[in-house]
Design a protein around this motif. Structure first.
Motif, PDB file in Angstrom:
ATOM      1  N   GLY A 152       0.831  -1.193   0.000  1.00  0.00           N
ATOM      2  CA  GLY A 152       0.000   0.000   0.000  1.00  0.00           C
ATOM      3  C   GLY A 152       0.863   1.239   0.000  1.00  0.00           C
ATOM      4  N   VAL A 153       0.284   2.341  -0.439  1.00  0.00           N
ATOM      5  CA  VAL A 153       0.993   3.621  -0.453  1.00  0.00           C
ATOM      6  C   VAL A 153      -0.014   4.741  -0.235  1.00  0.00           C
ATOM      7  N   ALA A 154       0.421   5.784   0.465  1.00  0.00           N
ATOM      8  CA  ALA A 154      -0.412   6.958   0.709  1.00  0.00           C
ATOM      9  C   ALA A 154       0.387   8.208   0.362  1.00  0.00           C
ATOM     10  N   PHE A 155      -0.188   9.054  -0.483  1.00  0.00           N
ATOM     11  CA  PHE A 155       0.423  10.323  -0.880  1.00  0.00           C
ATOM     12  C   PHE A 155      -0.404  11.466  -0.310  1.00  0.00           C
ATOM     13  N   ALA A 194      -7.924  -5.528   4.270  1.00  0.00           N
ATOM     14  CA  ALA A 194      -8.036  -4.852   5.561  1.00  0.00           C
ATOM     15  C   ALA A 194      -6.718  -4.828   6.326  1.00  0.00           C
ATOM     16  N   ASN A 195      -5.827  -5.756   6.005  1.00  0.00           N
ATOM     17  CA  ASN A 195      -4.560  -5.850   6.745  1.00  0.00           C
ATOM     18  C   ASN A 195      -3.374  -5.240   6.002  1.00  0.00           C
ATOM     19  N   THR A 196      -3.618  -4.586   4.867  1.00  0.00           N
ATOM     20  CA  THR A 196      -2.517  -3.959   4.143  1.00  0.00           C
ATOM     21  C   THR A 196      -2.256  -2.559   4.686  1.00  0.00           C
ATOM     22  N   HIS A 197      -0.988  -2.275   4.932  1.00  0.00           N
ATOM     23  CA  HIS A 197      -0.557  -0.951   5.371  1.00  0.00           C
ATOM     24  C   HIS A 197      -0.449  -0.049   4.124  1.00  0.00           C
ATOM     25  N   PRO A 198      -0.301   1.253   4.289  1.00  0.00           N
ATOM     26  CA  PRO A 198      -0.380   1.977   5.550  1.00  0.00           C
ATOM     27  C   PRO A 198      -1.821   2.171   6.007  1.00  0.00           C
ATOM     28  N   PHE A 199      -1.965   2.371   7.320  1.00  0.00           N
ATOM     29  CA  PHE A 199      -3.259   2.609   7.928  1.00  0.00           C
ATOM     30  C   PHE A 199      -3.461   4.109   8.129  1.00  0.00           C
ATOM     31  N   VAL A 200      -4.722   4.539   8.081  1.00  0.00           N
ATOM     32  CA  VAL A 200      -5.031   5.972   8.149  1.00  0.00           C
ATOM     33  C   VAL A 200      -6.134   6.215   9.173  1.00  0.00           C
ATOM     34  N   ARG A 201      -5.941   7.239   9.998  1.00  0.00           N
ATOM     35  CA  ARG A 201      -6.964   7.700  10.930  1.00  0.00           C
ATOM     36  C   ARG A 201      -6.958   9.238  10.962  1.00  0.00           C
ATOM     37  N   GLU A 202      -8.111   9.817  11.278  1.00  0.00           N
ATOM     38  CA  GLU A 202      -8.207  11.286  11.395  1.00  0.00           C
ATOM     39  C   GLU A 202      -7.988  11.716  12.828  1.00  0.00           C
ATOM     40  N   LEU A 203      -7.206  12.772  13.021  1.00  0.00           N
ATOM     41  CA  LEU A 203      -7.012  13.382  14.332  1.00  0.00           C
ATOM     42  C   LEU A 203      -6.792  14.876  14.137  1.00  0.00           C
ATOM     43  N   TRP A 204      -7.592  15.689  14.861  1.00  0.00           N
ATOM     44  CA  TRP A 204      -7.450  17.142  14.824  1.00  0.00           C
ATOM     45  C   TRP A 204      -7.518  17.700  13.410  1.00  0.00           C
ATOM     46  N   GLY A 205      -8.424  17.135  12.593  1.00  0.00           N
ATOM     47  CA  GLY A 205      -8.636  17.664  11.253  1.00  0.00           C
ATOM     48  C   GLY A 205      -7.584  17.290  10.238  1.00  0.00           C
ATOM     49  N   ARG A 206      -6.780  16.265  10.546  1.00  0.00           N
ATOM     50  CA  ARG A 206      -5.758  15.805   9.608  1.00  0.00           C
ATOM     51  C   ARG A 206      -5.771  14.280   9.520  1.00  0.00           C
ATOM     52  N   HIS A 207      -5.374  13.780   8.367  1.00  0.00           N
ATOM     53  CA  HIS A 207      -5.190  12.339   8.197  1.00  0.00           C
ATOM     54  C   HIS A 207      -3.802  11.962   8.712  1.00  0.00           C
ATOM     55  N   TRP A 208      -3.747  11.015   9.652  1.00  0.00           N
ATOM     56  CA  TRP A 208      -2.478  10.473  10.136  1.00  0.00           C
ATOM     57  C   TRP A 208      -2.274   9.114   9.466  1.00  0.00           C
ATOM     58  N   VAL A 209      -1.111   8.929   8.867  1.00  0.00           N
ATOM     59  CA  VAL A 209      -0.791   7.728   8.108  1.00  0.00           C
ATOM     60  C   VAL A 209       0.346   6.994   8.809  1.00  0.00           C
TER      61      VAL A 209
END
Length: 265
Positions: free
Chosen positions: A37-40, A89-104
Motif C-alpha cells: 500500500g501507499v499513501a500520498f 483490511a490488513n494492508t498498510h499503511p493505515f489511516v486515521r483522522e485526528l485534529w482535522g488531519r489524516h495520520w498515516v
C-alpha cells in the motif's frame, strides 16, 4: 518482516523511482509478497492505494510506477505477513483522522500479545500493527493538546515508540502531512538528495535516473527505507533506537533511545 518506504520533500515530488525499486522486493527480489500500500499527501488530502497482491505483479503498482503523483510526504509498505490474514483490511499503511488531519502509519516488525489502551480508535483488520497504531492515536489524543508543536509531538511519539520497541520489533513511519516521524527498532536507512544532483541506480531493477534533469537547485528530497534502494554510498543507516522527525526534506529533530540488546539465535 515487511519493508517500509517514506518520503519528505520541500516541493511536491513523485515517488516513481524509489517505488519501482521497492515493488520488486514484493515477491521478486524479496519475499514481501503479501500485499502492499501507499499513501500520498496532497495538501490535507490523502491519495491511497492498497492491494493484497504481490507488488511485483500488481497492475495497480505497475500503474503507479509510471504515474507521477507528486507529494511532499508519502508512506509506502510491502508486507510479509506474520500476524493477520492476507487481505485488503490488513494492508498498510493505515489511516486515521485526528485534529482535522489524516495520520498515516506503517510498521515493520512484530509486537507479540500487544494489549491496546481503551479509546475511540479501533482496528479494522487483525494485525498487531494496526492495533498498535490505534493505541498510539488514542494516547496522542489523550496526552497532547490540539495545537501541540512539532517538538512536543516528537517527545510524545518517541516515548510511545520506545515503549513499543521494548515489547518487540518496532520500525515505523508516521505522518500527518506536515511532518514525517521515523523510528528504528532494528533496521532503517535514509538518504537526502540536494544540489548538486547526480544519477542513481536502483539495486532491485535495471533503472537509472539522472536527478539533475528532474529537479531544481532548490529541491531537497529525503527517502527513508528499510534497506537502501540504490547503490549510492551516502545512505545513513539508523542505529537501534534512533529516531528522526522530518519536515520539508530536512531533519528538524532527532535522537537516540536506549534499547536492550537483541537476542541472538
Amino acid at each position: 518482516m515487511c519493508e517500509l518506504l517514506g518520503m519528505s520533500a520541500n516541493t511536491p515530488t513523485d515517488l516513481c523511482f524509489s517505488f519501482t525499486g521497492l515493488t520488486q522486493r514484493g515477491g521478486n527480489t524479496g519475499p514481501h509478497k503479501d500485499g502492499w500500500g501507499v499513501a500520498f499527501y496532497e495538501g490535507k488530502g490523502v491519495r491511497q492505494f492498497h492491494d493484497p497482491q504481490p507488488s511485483c505483479e500488481s497492475p495497480i503498482a505497475g500503474l503507479l510506477q509510471n504515474y507521477p503523483i507528486k507529494s511532499k510526504n508519502a508512506i509506502c509498505h510491502i508486507r510479509q505477513a506474520n500476524v493477520g490474514d492476507i487481505c485488503l483490511a490488513n494492508t498498510h499503511p493505515f489511516v486515521r483522522e485526528l485534529w482535522g488531519r489524516h495520520w498515516v502509519f506503517a510498521h515493520n516488525g512484530q509486537v507479540p500479545d500487544f494489549v491496546r489502551h481503551v479509546g475511540m480508535y479501533e482496528p479494522v483488520g487483525d494485525t498487531d500493527s494496526e492495533n498498535i497504531f490505534c493505541d498510539l492515536m488514542n494516547r496522542v489524543r489523550q496526552t497532547l493538546p490540539r495545537d501541540a508543536m512539532p517538538q512536543q509531538l516528537a517527545e510524545c511519539l518517541v516515548s510511545f515508540a520506545h515503549e513499543y520497541a521494548q515489547q518487540g520489533v518496532f520500525n515505523c513511519l508516521l505522518s500527518n502531512g506536515d511532518w514525517l516521524f521515523t523510528y528504528c527498532s532494528t533496521k532503517l536507512a535514509c538518504i537526502t538528495r540536494r544540489a548538486p544532483f547526480g544519477p542513481a541506480q536502483l539495486k532491485d531493477a535495471d533503472v537509472t535516473v539522472d536527478f539533475a534533469a528532474e529537479t531544481t537547485p532548490n529541491d531537497v528530497v529525503s527517502i527513508i527505507a528499510t534497506e537502501p534502494l540504490t547503490a549510492e554510498q551516502n545512505w545513513h543507516i539508523y542505529q537501534r533506537g534512533e529516531w528522526k522527525l522530518w519536515q520539508l526534506g530536512e531533519v528538524v529533530a532527532e535522537g537516540l533511545t536506549s534499547l536492550p540488546p537483541r537476542e541472538s539465535n
